[in-house]
Design a protein around this motif. Sequence first.
Motif, PDB file in Angstrom:
ATOM      1  N   ARG A   2       6.573  -3.275  -9.834  1.00  0.00           N
ATOM      2  CA  ARG A   2       5.539  -4.310  -9.926  1.00  0.00           C
ATOM      3  C   ARG A   2       5.311  -4.950  -8.577  1.00  0.00           C
ATOM      4  NH1 ARG A   2       5.692  -8.756 -14.075  1.00  0.00           N
ATOM      5  NH2 ARG A   2       7.626  -9.176 -12.988  1.00  0.00           N
ATOM      6  N   GLY A   3       6.316  -4.847  -7.707  1.00  0.00           N
ATOM      7  CA  GLY A   3       6.224  -5.538  -6.425  1.00  0.00           C
ATOM      8  C   GLY A   3       5.364  -4.835  -5.404  1.00  0.00           C
ATOM      9  N   THR A   4       5.253  -3.504  -5.538  1.00  0.00           N
ATOM     10  CA  THR A   4       4.500  -2.812  -4.502  1.00  0.00           C
ATOM     11  C   THR A   4       3.118  -2.441  -5.004  1.00  0.00           C
ATOM     12  OG1 THR A   4       4.669  -1.132  -2.798  1.00  0.00           O
ATOM     13  CG2 THR A   4       5.284  -0.474  -5.010  1.00  0.00           C
ATOM     14  N   SER A   5       2.268  -2.096  -4.050  1.00  0.00           N
ATOM     15  CA  SER A   5       0.887  -1.784  -4.383  1.00  0.00           C
ATOM     16  C   SER A   5       0.780  -0.359  -4.923  1.00  0.00           C
ATOM     17  CB  SER A   5       0.060  -1.929  -3.105  1.00  0.00           C
ATOM     18  OG  SER A   5      -1.127  -1.221  -3.189  1.00  0.00           O
ATOM     19  N   ALA A   6      -0.016  -0.162  -5.973  1.00  0.00           N
ATOM     20  CA  ALA A   6      -0.145   1.169  -6.581  1.00  0.00           C
ATOM     21  C   ALA A   6      -0.668   2.180  -5.558  1.00  0.00           C
ATOM     22  CB  ALA A   6      -1.077   1.115  -7.786  1.00  0.00           C
ATOM     23  N   LEU A   7      -1.559   1.726  -4.689  1.00  0.00           N
ATOM     24  CA  LEU A   7      -2.127   2.640  -3.702  1.00  0.00           C
ATOM     25  C   LEU A   7      -1.073   3.074  -2.688  1.00  0.00           C
ATOM     26  CD1 LEU A   7      -4.637   4.087  -2.753  1.00  0.00           C
ATOM     27  CD2 LEU A   7      -5.197   2.111  -1.350  1.00  0.00           C
ATOM     28  N   VAL A   8      -0.251   2.114  -2.236  1.00  0.00           N
ATOM     29  CA  VAL A   8       0.815   2.446  -1.286  1.00  0.00           C
ATOM     30  C   VAL A   8       1.799   3.396  -1.946  1.00  0.00           C
ATOM     31  CG1 VAL A   8       2.734   1.511   0.046  1.00  0.00           C
ATOM     32  CG2 VAL A   8       0.569   0.313   0.009  1.00  0.00           C
ATOM     33  N   LEU A   9       2.122   3.149  -3.217  1.00  0.00           N
ATOM     34  CA  LEU A   9       3.028   4.022  -3.959  1.00  0.00           C
ATOM     35  C   LEU A   9       2.460   5.438  -4.042  1.00  0.00           C
ATOM     36  CD1 LEU A   9       5.623   4.113  -5.651  1.00  0.00           C
ATOM     37  CD2 LEU A   9       4.218   3.590  -7.646  1.00  0.00           C
ATOM     38  N   MET A  10       1.169   5.515  -4.294  1.00  0.00           N
ATOM     39  CA  MET A  10       0.507   6.812  -4.406  1.00  0.00           C
ATOM     40  C   MET A  10       0.575   7.567  -3.080  1.00  0.00           C
ATOM     41  SD  MET A  10      -3.252   7.159  -6.043  1.00  0.00           S
ATOM     42  CE  MET A  10      -3.022   6.224  -7.499  1.00  0.00           C
ATOM     43  N   ALA A  21       2.196   8.041  -9.833  1.00  0.00           N
ATOM     44  CA  ALA A  21       2.119   6.688  -9.261  1.00  0.00           C
ATOM     45  C   ALA A  21       1.551   5.706 -10.269  1.00  0.00           C
ATOM     46  CB  ALA A  21       1.262   6.694  -8.002  1.00  0.00           C
ATOM     47  N   LEU A  22       0.454   6.100 -10.941  1.00  0.00           N
ATOM     48  CA  LEU A  22      -0.175   5.186 -11.898  1.00  0.00           C
ATOM     49  C   LEU A  22       0.744   4.953 -13.090  1.00  0.00           C
ATOM     50  CD1 LEU A  22      -3.827   6.565 -11.864  1.00  0.00           C
ATOM     51  CD2 LEU A  22      -3.061   4.369 -10.964  1.00  0.00           C
ATOM     52  N   VAL A  39      -7.257  -0.874 -19.603  1.00  0.00           N
ATOM     53  CA  VAL A  39      -8.471  -1.064 -18.798  1.00  0.00           C
ATOM     54  C   VAL A  39      -8.102  -1.161 -17.312  1.00  0.00           C
ATOM     55  CG1 VAL A  39     -10.403  -2.607 -18.325  1.00  0.00           C
ATOM     56  CG2 VAL A  39      -9.764  -2.118 -20.672  1.00  0.00           C
ATOM     57  N   GLU A  40      -6.998  -1.882 -17.025  1.00  0.00           N
ATOM     58  CA  GLU A  40      -6.525  -1.960 -15.638  1.00  0.00           C
ATOM     59  C   GLU A  40      -6.188  -0.558 -15.116  1.00  0.00           C
ATOM     60  OE1 GLU A  40      -6.143  -4.693 -13.611  1.00  0.00           O
ATOM     61  OE2 GLU A  40      -7.263  -5.710 -15.188  1.00  0.00           O
ATOM     62  N   LEU A  41      -5.578   0.243 -15.988  1.00  0.00           N
ATOM     63  CA  LEU A  41      -5.190   1.600 -15.599  1.00  0.00           C
ATOM     64  C   LEU A  41      -6.429   2.441 -15.303  1.00  0.00           C
ATOM     65  CD1 LEU A  41      -2.962   3.716 -15.300  1.00  0.00           C
ATOM     66  CD2 LEU A  41      -3.111   4.113 -17.735  1.00  0.00           C
ATOM     67  N   LEU A  42      -7.421   2.325 -16.176  1.00  0.00           N
ATOM     68  CA  LEU A  42      -8.683   3.051 -15.947  1.00  0.00           C
ATOM     69  C   LEU A  42      -9.247   2.696 -14.577  1.00  0.00           C
ATOM     70  CD1 LEU A  42     -11.290   4.607 -16.892  1.00  0.00           C
ATOM     71  CD2 LEU A  42     -12.100   2.396 -17.714  1.00  0.00           C
ATOM     72  N   LYS A  43      -9.239   1.397 -14.254  1.00  0.00           N
ATOM     73  CA  LYS A  43      -9.764   0.971 -12.961  1.00  0.00           C
ATOM     74  C   LYS A  43      -8.883   1.480 -11.834  1.00  0.00           C
ATOM     75  CE  LYS A  43      -9.987  -3.428 -13.824  1.00  0.00           C
ATOM     76  NZ  LYS A  43     -10.270  -4.805 -13.405  1.00  0.00           N
ATOM     77  N   GLY A  44      -7.564   1.558 -12.107  1.00  0.00           N
ATOM     78  CA  GLY A  44      -6.638   2.058 -11.094  1.00  0.00           C
ATOM     79  C   GLY A  44      -6.865   3.524 -10.757  1.00  0.00           C
ATOM     80  N   THR A  45      -7.407   4.297 -11.722  1.00  0.00           N
ATOM     81  CA  THR A  45      -7.609   5.721 -11.448  1.00  0.00           C
ATOM     82  C   THR A  45      -8.587   5.937 -10.292  1.00  0.00           C
ATOM     83  OG1 THR A  45      -9.377   5.925 -13.063  1.00  0.00           O
ATOM     84  CG2 THR A  45      -7.169   6.432 -13.828  1.00  0.00           C
ATOM     85  N   ALA A  46      -9.434   4.941 -10.014  1.00  0.00           N
ATOM     86  CA  ALA A  46     -10.385   5.093  -8.907  1.00  0.00           C
ATOM     87  C   ALA A  46      -9.662   5.294  -7.580  1.00  0.00           C
ATOM     88  CB  ALA A  46     -11.302   3.877  -8.829  1.00  0.00           C
ATOM     89  N   LEU A  47      -8.407   4.814  -7.493  1.00  0.00           N
ATOM     90  CA  LEU A  47      -7.648   4.940  -6.248  1.00  0.00           C
ATOM     91  C   LEU A  47      -7.442   6.403  -5.846  1.00  0.00           C
ATOM     92  CD1 LEU A  47      -4.772   2.337  -6.777  1.00  0.00           C
ATOM     93  CD2 LEU A  47      -7.039   1.987  -5.839  1.00  0.00           C
ATOM     94  N   ASP A  50      -3.562  -5.566  -4.086  1.00  0.00           N
ATOM     95  CA  ASP A  50      -4.823  -4.820  -4.016  1.00  0.00           C
ATOM     96  C   ASP A  50      -5.402  -4.770  -2.608  1.00  0.00           C
ATOM     97  OD1 ASP A  50      -5.057  -3.740  -6.459  1.00  0.00           O
ATOM     98  OD2 ASP A  50      -6.387  -5.267  -7.297  1.00  0.00           O
ATOM     99  N   THR A  51      -4.819  -5.536  -1.661  1.00  0.00           N
ATOM    100  CA  THR A  51      -5.402  -5.508  -0.303  1.00  0.00           C
ATOM    101  C   THR A  51      -5.397  -4.108   0.323  1.00  0.00           C
ATOM    102  OG1 THR A  51      -3.286  -6.209   0.634  1.00  0.00           O
ATOM    103  CG2 THR A  51      -4.923  -7.930   0.270  1.00  0.00           C
ATOM    104  N   PRO A  52      -4.438  -3.183   0.003  1.00  0.00           N
ATOM    105  CA  PRO A  52      -4.507  -1.857   0.620  1.00  0.00           C
ATOM    106  C   PRO A  52      -5.796  -1.111   0.304  1.00  0.00           C
ATOM    107  CG  PRO A  52      -2.371  -2.173  -0.374  1.00  0.00           C
ATOM    108  CD  PRO A  52      -3.209  -3.325  -0.798  1.00  0.00           C
ATOM    109  N   LEU A  53      -6.476  -1.494  -0.785  1.00  0.00           N
ATOM    110  CA  LEU A  53      -7.732  -0.819  -1.096  1.00  0.00           C
ATOM    111  C   LEU A  53      -8.730  -0.943   0.049  1.00  0.00           C
ATOM    112  CD1 LEU A  53      -6.494  -0.726  -3.890  1.00  0.00           C
ATOM    113  CD2 LEU A  53      -8.690  -1.370  -4.835  1.00  0.00           C
ATOM    114  N   LEU A  54      -8.598  -2.034   0.811  1.00  0.00           N
ATOM    115  CA  LEU A  54      -9.544  -2.248   1.902  1.00  0.00           C
ATOM    116  C   LEU A  54      -9.379  -1.217   3.009  1.00  0.00           C
ATOM    117  CD1 LEU A  54      -9.960  -4.840   0.301  1.00  0.00           C
ATOM    118  CD2 LEU A  54     -10.093  -6.077   2.422  1.00  0.00           C
ATOM    119  N   ALA A  55      -8.228  -0.523   2.999  1.00  0.00           N
ATOM    120  CA  ALA A  55      -8.050   0.590   3.937  1.00  0.00           C
ATOM    121  C   ALA A  55      -9.130   1.650   3.695  1.00  0.00           C
ATOM    122  CB  ALA A  55      -6.666   1.204   3.779  1.00  0.00           C
TER     123      ALA A  55
END
Lengths: 219, 216
Positions: A58-66, A90-91, A150-158, B159-164
């Motif tokens: 929960r502490g790290t960003s999903a995008l960074v994890l990915m 990751a998701l 719904v959050e997960l659906l939005k997360g898939t955009a990453l 969510d700030t990494p999205l701005l990358a």
Amino acid sequence: MTSGLWQNWVLPGIWITVQLTLYSAALATAVAFGVGMARTHRSKAVRFLAAFYTEVFRGTSALVLMFWLFFVLPPLLGWQLVPMWAAVLALGLSYGAYGAEIVRGALNAVAPAQREAGVALSFTPWQRMRLILLPQAVPEMIPSFGNLAVELLKGTALVSLLGVGDVSFAAYLVRLATQESAQIYTVTLVIYFVLAFAITRSMKALERKTKANLGVVVK
Amino acid sequence: MTWDWSAVADFMPRFWDGVLVTLQILVLGSLLSFTLGLVWALGLRSESRFVRWPVGVVTEFVRNTPLLVQLFFLFFVLPEWGVQFSALTTGTIAIGLHYSTYTAQVYRAGIDAVPAGQWEAATALSLPAHRTWTAVILPQAVRRIAPALGNYVIAMLKDTPLLAGIGVLEMLQQSRLESAATFQYTEPLTVVGIAFILIAYPASLLVRTLERRLAR
């Protein structure tokens, strides 16, 4: 927009977004129940490990994890994950950590007397969980799980940033091809909104159904 | 593959630049989402259907669509409309706008939780509407709202990494640049991942303490 772009990119993109959502939701649900139940375990070590997992993911960003799973894990382990599976992993792992809190909250919300009744009938801990706690806790979890889905659906955009051809990625390609940003991005936002609406509606139906089994009426 | 501390050391200057940009986005994005969220919340409570309805539609739409796509929308479409912002400004607006739809719900819940007697008292004292809000309702609502807003600030941080994705030089983008230059992926990305945990975990502990203290 020309029909070729629509058929070759946007439609398959929608399908990939749907698949990603389903796969990662399945993984997230498994993680959520596993970790969530572990957080109510008797053993302190198990509880600690489960809490540690939740805080890290929960502490790290999903995008960074990915990115980490995609770029760091392969040289570390010597094998490469297909981008799609790096994304699902990751998701699923990070939204599973949020789901674990929902599971824990719902289990704790079951009236203590129910657990005591199970003890009095000399049920094993697993029987108590399976026969008494979960059937009462699951309907309580569904509204929160709906929000999380719904959050997960939005997360898939990453995943489009990893080059997976989901609907966001398709939008990016269409923008490059046609230079009509407003049009394609508006369409994409509407597609996500429709998918989110479908999730909200089906979760509402599921909630009504599971609560009816317990004899509670949802308006 | 072994861990290379010198790669970590080389990444540090870029990393700190990224941290500053991340924090800047976070502060400005929070301020934007707090103010805009209050505007939405008040709009949703409006007497007039012609205010309530559009505000409801807009906030639901923004809330149920991905931030990343909204980011690209603003980044590519605003210039077409003749509005030119830097990537950093566009990104901050996108994140502030997205989270304002969440904070709106927080404000709404906080305002609804103020006892009805307070409204009646304000009416009895014949306070004008704006005094009722600023002197009676909002000060009481804010106390209940603060912890929930704190949670959204943490969510915003993550969510700030999205701005990358639009090239803003925050933590993730700095690590991508470093990796592109040195072919070292492990160290920069791991440093950034740990940095998020190191900021987010104490922050969530702080919010939890705040929540407990205000609940008393």
